[in-house]
Enzyme design. Structure first.
Site, PDB file in Angstrom:
ATOM      1  N   GLY A   1      38.999  29.557 -21.325  1.00  0.00           N
ATOM      2  CA  GLY A   1      38.770  28.538 -22.350  1.00  0.00           C
ATOM      3  C   GLY A   1      37.388  28.527 -22.983  1.00  0.00           C
ATOM      4  O   GLY A   1      37.226  28.080 -24.112  1.00  0.00           O
TER       5      GLY A   1
ATOM      6  N   GLU B   1      31.810  25.455 -19.733  1.00  0.00           N
ATOM      7  CA  GLU B   1      33.236  25.101 -19.664  1.00  0.00           C
ATOM      8  C   GLU B   1      33.727  24.651 -21.039  1.00  0.00           C
ATOM      9  O   GLU B   1      32.945  24.122 -21.834  1.00  0.00           O
ATOM     10  CB  GLU B   1      33.415  23.940 -18.684  1.00  0.00           C
ATOM     11  CG  GLU B   1      34.195  24.229 -17.435  1.00  0.00           C
ATOM     12  CD  GLU B   1      35.657  24.600 -17.591  1.00  0.00           C
ATOM     13  OE1 GLU B   1      36.059  25.219 -18.595  1.00  0.00           O
ATOM     14  OE2 GLU B   1      36.412  24.267 -16.672  1.00  0.00           O
ATOM     15  N   ASP B   2      34.998  24.824 -21.297  1.00  0.00           N
ATOM     16  CA  ASP B   2      35.572  24.315 -22.538  1.00  0.00           C
ATOM     17  C   ASP B   2      35.666  22.789 -22.495  1.00  0.00           C
ATOM     18  O   ASP B   2      35.248  22.097 -23.413  1.00  0.00           O
ATOM     19  CB  ASP B   2      36.948  24.936 -22.811  1.00  0.00           C
ATOM     20  CG  ASP B   2      37.906  24.871 -21.616  1.00  0.00           C
ATOM     21  OD1 ASP B   2      37.532  24.327 -20.543  1.00  0.00           O
ATOM     22  OD2 ASP B   2      39.041  25.369 -21.753  1.00  0.00           O
TER      23      ASP B   2
ATOM     24  N   ASP C   1      37.884  17.362 -17.659  1.00  0.00           N
ATOM     25  CA  ASP C   1      38.963  16.367 -17.687  1.00  0.00           C
ATOM     26  C   ASP C   1      38.878  15.530 -16.401  1.00  0.00           C
ATOM     27  O   ASP C   1      38.110  14.576 -16.337  1.00  0.00           O
ATOM     28  CB  ASP C   1      40.287  17.123 -17.830  1.00  0.00           C
ATOM     29  CG  ASP C   1      41.487  16.228 -18.005  1.00  0.00           C
ATOM     30  OD1 ASP C   1      41.311  15.063 -18.373  1.00  0.00           O
ATOM     31  OD2 ASP C   1      42.629  16.699 -17.773  1.00  0.00           O
TER      32      ASP C   1
ATOM     33  N   GLY D   1      37.555  16.562 -13.733  1.00  0.00           N
ATOM     34  CA  GLY D   1      36.274  16.928 -13.122  1.00  0.00           C
ATOM     35  C   GLY D   1      36.455  17.787 -11.884  1.00  0.00           C
ATOM     36  O   GLY D   1      35.494  18.252 -11.286  1.00  0.00           O
TER      37      GLY D   1
ATOM     38  N   THR E   1      37.736  20.857 -11.444  1.00  0.00           N
ATOM     39  CA  THR E   1      37.330  22.260 -11.576  1.00  0.00           C
ATOM     40  C   THR E   1      35.808  22.393 -11.512  1.00  0.00           C
ATOM     41  O   THR E   1      35.280  23.177 -10.730  1.00  0.00           O
ATOM     42  CB  THR E   1      37.840  22.847 -12.914  1.00  0.00           C
ATOM     43  OG1 THR E   1      39.239  22.601 -13.032  1.00  0.00           O
ATOM     44  CG2 THR E   1      37.579  24.343 -12.990  1.00  0.00           C
ATOM     45  N   LEU E   2      35.116  21.611 -12.339  1.00  0.00           N
ATOM     46  CA  LEU E   2      33.656  21.737 -12.389  1.00  0.00           C
ATOM     47  C   LEU E   2      33.001  21.360 -11.070  1.00  0.00           C
ATOM     48  O   LEU E   2      32.084  22.047 -10.618  1.00  0.00           O
ATOM     49  CB  LEU E   2      33.079  20.879 -13.521  1.00  0.00           C
ATOM     50  CG  LEU E   2      32.764  21.604 -14.826  1.00  0.00           C
ATOM     51  CD1 LEU E   2      32.027  20.679 -15.783  1.00  0.00           C
ATOM     52  CD2 LEU E   2      31.920  22.864 -14.596  1.00  0.00           C
TER      53      LEU E   2
ATOM     54  N   LYS F   1      36.082  14.699 -21.697  1.00  0.00           N
ATOM     55  CA  LYS F   1      37.231  13.796 -21.863  1.00  0.00           C
ATOM     56  C   LYS F   1      37.301  12.879 -20.644  1.00  0.00           C
ATOM     57  O   LYS F   1      37.885  13.222 -19.630  1.00  0.00           O
ATOM     58  CB  LYS F   1      38.502  14.637 -22.005  1.00  0.00           C
ATOM     59  CG  LYS F   1      39.674  13.904 -22.621  1.00  0.00           C
ATOM     60  CD  LYS F   1      40.807  14.852 -22.974  1.00  0.00           C
ATOM     61  CE  LYS F   1      41.514  15.389 -21.759  1.00  0.00           C
ATOM     62  NZ  LYS F   1      42.714  16.196 -22.085  1.00  0.00           N
TER      63      LYS F   1
ATOM     64  N   PHE G   1      45.672  15.571 -25.417  1.00  0.00           N
ATOM     65  CA  PHE G   1      45.623  16.972 -25.024  1.00  0.00           C
ATOM     66  C   PHE G   1      45.122  17.792 -26.206  1.00  0.00           C
ATOM     67  O   PHE G   1      45.698  17.770 -27.281  1.00  0.00           O
ATOM     68  CB  PHE G   1      46.989  17.479 -24.553  1.00  0.00           C
ATOM     69  CG  PHE G   1      46.874  18.787 -23.850  1.00  0.00           C
ATOM     70  CD1 PHE G   1      46.546  18.840 -22.498  1.00  0.00           C
ATOM     71  CD2 PHE G   1      47.044  19.983 -24.548  1.00  0.00           C
ATOM     72  CE1 PHE G   1      46.393  20.061 -21.854  1.00  0.00           C
ATOM     73  CE2 PHE G   1      46.891  21.204 -23.897  1.00  0.00           C
ATOM     74  CZ  PHE G   1      46.563  21.244 -22.544  1.00  0.00           C
TER      75      PHE G   1
ATOM     76  N   ASP H   1      43.672  25.986 -24.829  1.00  0.00           N
ATOM     77  CA  ASP H   1      45.058  26.428 -25.025  1.00  0.00           C
ATOM     78  C   ASP H   1      46.075  25.423 -24.528  1.00  0.00           C
ATOM     79  O   ASP H   1      45.776  24.521 -23.742  1.00  0.00           O
ATOM     80  CB  ASP H   1      45.304  27.734 -24.268  1.00  0.00           C
ATOM     81  CG  ASP H   1      45.451  27.508 -22.757  1.00  0.00           C
ATOM     82  OD1 ASP H   1      44.566  26.861 -22.164  1.00  0.00           O
ATOM     83  OD2 ASP H   1      46.458  27.953 -22.194  1.00  0.00           O
TER      84      ASP H   1
ATOM     85  N   ARG I   1      44.469  29.143 -28.842  1.00  0.00           N
ATOM     86  CA  ARG I   1      43.057  29.384 -28.510  1.00  0.00           C
ATOM     87  C   ARG I   1      42.259  29.860 -29.731  1.00  0.00           C
ATOM     88  O   ARG I   1      41.064  29.635 -29.827  1.00  0.00           O
ATOM     89  CB  ARG I   1      42.916  30.461 -27.426  1.00  0.00           C
ATOM     90  CG  ARG I   1      43.354  30.041 -26.042  1.00  0.00           C
ATOM     91  CD  ARG I   1      42.832  31.077 -25.024  1.00  0.00           C
ATOM     92  NE  ARG I   1      43.554  31.022 -23.763  1.00  0.00           N
ATOM     93  CZ  ARG I   1      43.262  30.205 -22.752  1.00  0.00           C
ATOM     94  NH1 ARG I   1      42.290  29.337 -22.859  1.00  0.00           N
ATOM     95  NH2 ARG I   1      43.955  30.245 -21.632  1.00  0.00           N
TER      96      ARG I   1
HETATM   97  P1  IMP Z   1      39.723  19.359 -14.725  1.00  0.00           P
HETATM   98  O1  IMP Z   1      39.621  20.168 -13.468  1.00  0.00           O
HETATM   99  O2  IMP Z   1      40.804  18.318 -14.643  1.00  0.00           O
HETATM  100  O3  IMP Z   1      38.415  18.787 -15.191  1.00  0.00           O
HETATM  101  O4  IMP Z   1      40.298  20.306 -15.843  1.00  0.00           O
HETATM  102  C1  IMP Z   1      39.569  21.293 -16.423  1.00  0.00           C
HETATM  103  C2  IMP Z   1      40.481  22.366 -16.979  1.00  0.00           C
HETATM  104  O5  IMP Z   1      41.775  21.877 -17.360  1.00  0.00           O
HETATM  105  C3  IMP Z   1      39.863  22.884 -18.244  1.00  0.00           C
HETATM  106  O6  IMP Z   1      39.028  23.980 -17.957  1.00  0.00           O
HETATM  107  C4  IMP Z   1      41.060  23.272 -19.072  1.00  0.00           C
HETATM  108  O7  IMP Z   1      41.433  24.586 -18.765  1.00  0.00           O
HETATM  109  C5  IMP Z   1      42.155  22.342 -18.636  1.00  0.00           C
HETATM  110  N1  IMP Z   1      42.283  21.195 -19.572  1.00  0.00           N
HETATM  111  C6  IMP Z   1      41.996  19.901 -19.315  1.00  0.00           C
HETATM  112  N2  IMP Z   1      42.229  19.125 -20.384  1.00  0.00           N
HETATM  113  C7  IMP Z   1      42.643  19.957 -21.372  1.00  0.00           C
HETATM  114  C8  IMP Z   1      43.016  19.746 -22.746  1.00  0.00           C
HETATM  115  O8  IMP Z   1      42.999  18.640 -23.311  1.00  0.00           O
HETATM  116  N3  IMP Z   1      43.393  20.860 -23.425  1.00  0.00           N
HETATM  117  C9  IMP Z   1      43.407  22.113 -22.867  1.00  0.00           C
HETATM  118  N4  IMP Z   1      43.056  22.339 -21.603  1.00  0.00           N
HETATM  119  C10 IMP Z   1      42.685  21.278 -20.850  1.00  0.00           C
HETATM  120 MG    MG Z   2      39.383  26.042 -18.609  1.00  0.00          MG
END
Ligand code: IMP
Ligand code: MG
Length: 172
Positions: free
Chosen positions: A41, A96-97, A100, A102, A104-105, A128, A149, A156, A162
Site C-alpha cells: 500500500g 504506511e498507507d 486503521d 493500529g 499492524t503498525l 483513520k 473504506f 486497494d 491502487r
Molecule cells: P490496521 O492494522 O487495522 O491499522 O490496518 C492497517 C492495514 O489495513 C493497512 O496497511 C491497509 O492495508 C489496510 N486498511 C485499513 N483500512 C483500509 C482502507 O480504508 N482501505 C484500504 N486498506 C485499508
Molecule cells: Mg497496508
C-alpha cells in the site's frame, strides 16, 4: 458496481506530501534515515515522499500479513518480508498507507525495536481513527479521514484501485 466518492484530491495529496517531507527533513536533519515502506500500500506514497525529502535516505521495504478476516486486522500479524538493510543502530521511519485499528503498525514497531535500531518512528498517509484499537499515534500523519473504506494512491480493495492518483471512499 461500487461507487467511488472523492475524498482527497491529487492536489491535496501533493501539497500534504510536500509539507510532510519538510517536517521529516527538519526532524532528521544531519542524520541518515532508513525509509521502510510497508508493502504494498505504501509504494506510491513512499515514491512521492522520498523525492521531496531534503536529507539523504536509504530505501527498504517490509511486508506483513494478518491472519483471518481480511477487512479488519485479526490481531495476529506475521512479517512476510523482512528488511534487507541491517537496521541495528539506524534511524528508521516506517512508511504506511493507512493506520486503521493500529494493529499492524504497533506490531511492526515492536518487531523492529527487537533489531536494536537507534530509533523507530511512523509515518502514515491516512490516519483513520474510527476503528483504532491500539494505543498508537503516528509520528507523522498526512490526512485524517474519519471513516469509510478508502482506495487509490496505493490503497486497494482486493488488489484493485491502487493505481488511482487520488483517494476515494469505496461505497457498496
Ligand atoms: P490496521 O492494522 O487495522 O491499522 O490496518 C492497517 C492495514 O489495513 C493497512 O496497511 C491497509 O492495508 C489496510 N486498511 C485499513 N483500512 C483500509 C482502507 O480504508 N482501505 C484500504 N486498506 C485499508
Ligand atoms: Mg497496508
Amino acid at each position: 458496481m461500487p461507487e467511488l466518492v472523492p475524498v482527497v484530491s491529487e492536489k491535496q495529496i501533493e501539497e500534504r506530501v510536500e509539507a510532510l517531507a519538510d517536517e521529516i527533513s527538519n526532524y532528521y536533519k544531519g542524520r541518515e534515515l532508513v525509509l521502510l515502506g510497508v508493502l504494498k500500500g505504501s509504494f506510491i506514497f513512499m515514491a512521492d515522499l522520498a523525492r521531496k525529502l531534503k536529507i539523504p535516505v536509504q530505501i527498504d521495504f517490509i511486508a506483513a500479513s494478518s491472519y483471518g478476516n481480511s477487512s479488519i486486522s485479526s490481531g495476529t500479524i506475521m512479517v512476510t518480508k523482512h528488511p534487507d538493510i541491517d537496521i541495528k543502530g539506524r534511524d528508521v521511519l516506517i512508511i504506511e498507507d493507512i493506520i486503521d485499528s493500529g494493529t499492524t503498525l504497533s506490531y511492526l514497531v515492536e518487531y523492529l525495536l527487537s533489531m536494536e535500531p537507534a530509533s523507530v518512528k511512523t509515518c502514515a498517509l491516512i490516519d483513520k481513527p474510527e476503528r483504532r484499537q491500539k494505543n498508537i499515534k503516528t509520528d507523522f500523519a498526512g490526512h485524517v479521514v474519519k471513516e469509510g473504506f478508502l482506495v487509490g494512491y496505493g490503497l486497494d480493495y482486493a488488489e484493485n484501485y491502487r493505481y488511482l492518483p487520488a483517494i476515494y471512499h469505496l461505497k457498496f
